[in-house]
Write an enzyme that holds these catalytic residues in place. Sequence first.
Site, short mmCIF file in Angstrom:
data_model
loop_
_atom_site.label_atom_id
_atom_site.label_comp_id
_atom_site.label_asym_id
_atom_site.label_seq_id
_atom_site.Cartn_x
_atom_site.Cartn_y
_atom_site.Cartn_z
N SER A 162 0.82 -1.21 0.00
CA SER A 162 0.00 0.00 0.00
C SER A 162 0.86 1.26 0.00
O SER A 162 1.91 1.31 0.64
CB SER A 162 -0.88 -0.01 1.25
OG SER A 162 -1.44 1.27 1.46
N TYR A 185 -2.38 5.28 -4.01
CA TYR A 185 -3.44 6.25 -3.72
C TYR A 185 -2.97 7.53 -4.37
O TYR A 185 -1.99 8.15 -3.92
CB TYR A 185 -3.60 6.44 -2.21
CG TYR A 185 -4.46 5.40 -1.54
CD1 TYR A 185 -5.65 4.97 -2.12
CD2 TYR A 185 -4.11 4.87 -0.31
CE1 TYR A 185 -6.45 4.02 -1.51
CE2 TYR A 185 -4.91 3.92 0.32
CZ TYR A 185 -6.08 3.51 -0.29
OH TYR A 185 -6.87 2.58 0.33
N THR A 211 -5.69 2.44 -7.06
CA THR A 211 -6.97 2.21 -6.36
C THR A 211 -7.91 3.37 -6.66
O THR A 211 -7.57 4.53 -6.43
CB THR A 211 -6.72 2.09 -4.84
OG1 THR A 211 -5.92 0.92 -4.62
CG2 THR A 211 -8.02 1.94 -4.07
N LYS A 287 -7.68 -1.00 -9.47
CA LYS A 287 -8.31 -1.75 -8.37
C LYS A 287 -9.59 -1.03 -7.92
O LYS A 287 -9.56 0.17 -7.65
CB LYS A 287 -7.34 -1.83 -7.19
CG LYS A 287 -7.89 -2.49 -5.93
CD LYS A 287 -6.76 -2.70 -4.91
CE LYS A 287 -7.21 -3.40 -3.64
NZ LYS A 287 -7.85 -2.53 -2.67
N HIS A 311 -13.10 -3.06 -1.86
CA HIS A 311 -12.19 -2.59 -0.79
C HIS A 311 -12.49 -3.30 0.53
O HIS A 311 -12.41 -2.70 1.61
CB HIS A 311 -12.37 -1.07 -0.64
CG HIS A 311 -11.10 -0.34 -0.30
ND1 HIS A 311 -10.38 0.38 -1.20
CD2 HIS A 311 -10.42 -0.22 0.87
CE1 HIS A 311 -9.33 0.93 -0.61
NE2 HIS A 311 -9.31 0.57 0.65
C1 LIG Z 1 -7.23 -2.55 7.37
C2 LIG Z 1 -7.33 -2.45 5.87
C3 LIG Z 1 -6.52 -1.53 5.21
C4 LIG Z 1 -6.60 -1.43 3.81
N1 LIG Z 1 -5.76 -0.56 3.17
C5 LIG Z 1 -5.80 -0.49 1.82
C6 LIG Z 1 -4.89 0.36 1.12
O1 LIG Z 1 -4.07 1.03 1.72
N2 LIG Z 1 -4.98 0.39 -0.24
C7 LIG Z 1 -5.89 -0.36 -0.95
O2 LIG Z 1 -5.95 -0.29 -2.17
N3 LIG Z 1 -6.73 -1.19 -0.29
C8 LIG Z 1 -6.70 -1.28 1.05
N4 LIG Z 1 -7.53 -2.15 1.70
C9 LIG Z 1 -8.39 -3.04 0.89
C10 LIG Z 1 -7.64 -4.32 0.53
O3 LIG Z 1 -6.65 -4.09 -0.43
C11 LIG Z 1 -8.59 -5.39 -0.04
O4 LIG Z 1 -9.31 -4.81 -1.11
C12 LIG Z 1 -9.56 -5.93 1.00
O5 LIG Z 1 -8.95 -6.04 2.26
C13 LIG Z 1 -10.04 -7.30 0.57
O6 LIG Z 1 -11.06 -7.74 1.41
P1 LIG Z 1 -10.85 -8.72 2.64
O7 LIG Z 1 -10.23 -7.91 3.73
O8 LIG Z 1 -12.24 -9.13 2.96
O9 LIG Z 1 -9.97 -9.85 2.18
C14 LIG Z 1 -7.50 -2.25 3.09
C15 LIG Z 1 -8.29 -3.17 3.77
C16 LIG Z 1 -8.20 -3.28 5.14
C17 LIG Z 1 -9.05 -4.31 5.84
#
Ligand SMILES: Cc1cc2nc3c(=O)[nH]c(=O)nc-3n(C[C@H](O)[C@H](O)[C@H](O)COP(=O)(O)O)c2cc1C
Length: 415
Positions: A162, A185, A211, A287, A311
């Site tokens: 990330s 981002y 994203t 994404k 997300h």
């Molecule tokens: C705590 C947390 C932080 C996340 N941070 C980002 C991020 O910085 N950038 C991003 O594109 N997605 C982020 N996501 C989304 C994840 O990349 C991903 O799409 C998502 O966690 C998938 O779902 P799942 O947690 O049910 O496996 C985040 C998700 C969580 C739970």
Amino acid sequence: MLVDQSTSRRNFLKFLAGSPLLAYAGRPSFAGETPSRFPDPMIWAPPSTGELIKSPKDAINVFDFEPVAFKNVPPAHFGYMASGIDDEVTLRVNREAFNRLVLRPRRLVDVSTVDPAMELFGVKWETPIIIAPTGGNRAFHEDGELAVARAAKARRHLQILSTSASTSVDDVTKERGMPIWFQLYASPSWEVANALVRRAEAAGCPVVVLTVDRVAGRNQETFFRLRRVDSRECTNCHEFTIQGRARTRPNYDGIDLSAMKSMESSNLTWDFVRRLRDSTRMKVVVKGILTAEDAKLCVENGVDGVIVSNHGARGEDSGGATIDVLPEVVQAVGGRIPVLVDSGFRRGTDIVKALALGASGVCIGRPYLWVLGAFGQAGVERVLELMRTELVVAMKQCGVRSIGELTPAFVRRAT
Ligand SMILES: Cc1cc2nc3c(=O)[nH]c(=O)nc-3n(C[C@H](O)[C@H](O)[C@H](O)COP(=O)(O)O)c2cc1C
């Protein structure tokens, strides 16, 4: 970040004592992570006996790690990770939708040898299980993204880092020992986005993952409620200005953020996508795609791949599961670029369903964060092992020897 938790733990237990959560006989999963459509059929061995597993090898499935993370991680940090938004309808639906899809296994195929390998942009990976980008991993374990990178290295998985990581792309790449993908981002400023892209290129990233689904604020109710019961003072560790937030996110080091009023990329358009594509030698993956219309536009605008993602239910809460929109995206793309998918993937059968519906790979988020908070690197390795083992078992049960043999004919709607 993870020190001095005893008071917050006591406060939190007090809070729980007065909470309807205790009336729930299962594990304390705020997010309803387990599908809720069916009652537990196995009363003799319920998943939650009150005993937490003591080591990663004790885990029977990935859900076993969530209550350990809940115990180890401060309430505000756990809440941030577990939270969907609003009523958390999408969070539940991401899981429940898998129950509405049934596998159609074929018999009498020799599956004594199964290879779940995936190929993406000319690189072969042992499995299609990819580590999704998640920000600020040091909120869950002091080794944060470095522990995840070590686990990815040990188990040979593709890792996406990330922009908001608590360790820089250079350091994580070094720890991983091979190139990782960088999630961008964009921020409202081209100059900031461009500087981040240059940093990722310099670190050797072959792919930038843009994203596009975080363009507004969000009401992370679970997070906000748990933050209230965390006795620690957030401002001891966190600054809430843009510049202050960026100071704990080393990918922004040296980038001028003085003119930036927000980190949300509310002004992103297809112009930005084309400009990004034209400005970098990295492949560009988008994404957060959830419709055939946008998937087609990705192809038309020269994007190299898409990730079907809501997300992890942290964008909007209208109840759309990614597994349900995967087929329309796959159809729109028509095999021209790879389609990855995430949000709610926990079981080998979930992965097989997505691969059968045309995904090239599957990203996981919370499962590796639960286990990072529970056991650090060794735990992340165990989650990757469990999911790989379940995937291979599900493939064998379906009578397929490689993911290329999976087609939509292996899935039907439940009646
Ligand atoms: C705590 C947390 C932080 C996340 N941070 C980002 C991020 O910085 N950038 C991003 O594109 N997605 C982020 N996501 C989304 C994840 O990349 C991903 O799409 C998502 O966690 C998938 O779902 P799942 O947690 O049910 O496996 C985040 C998700 C969580 C739970």
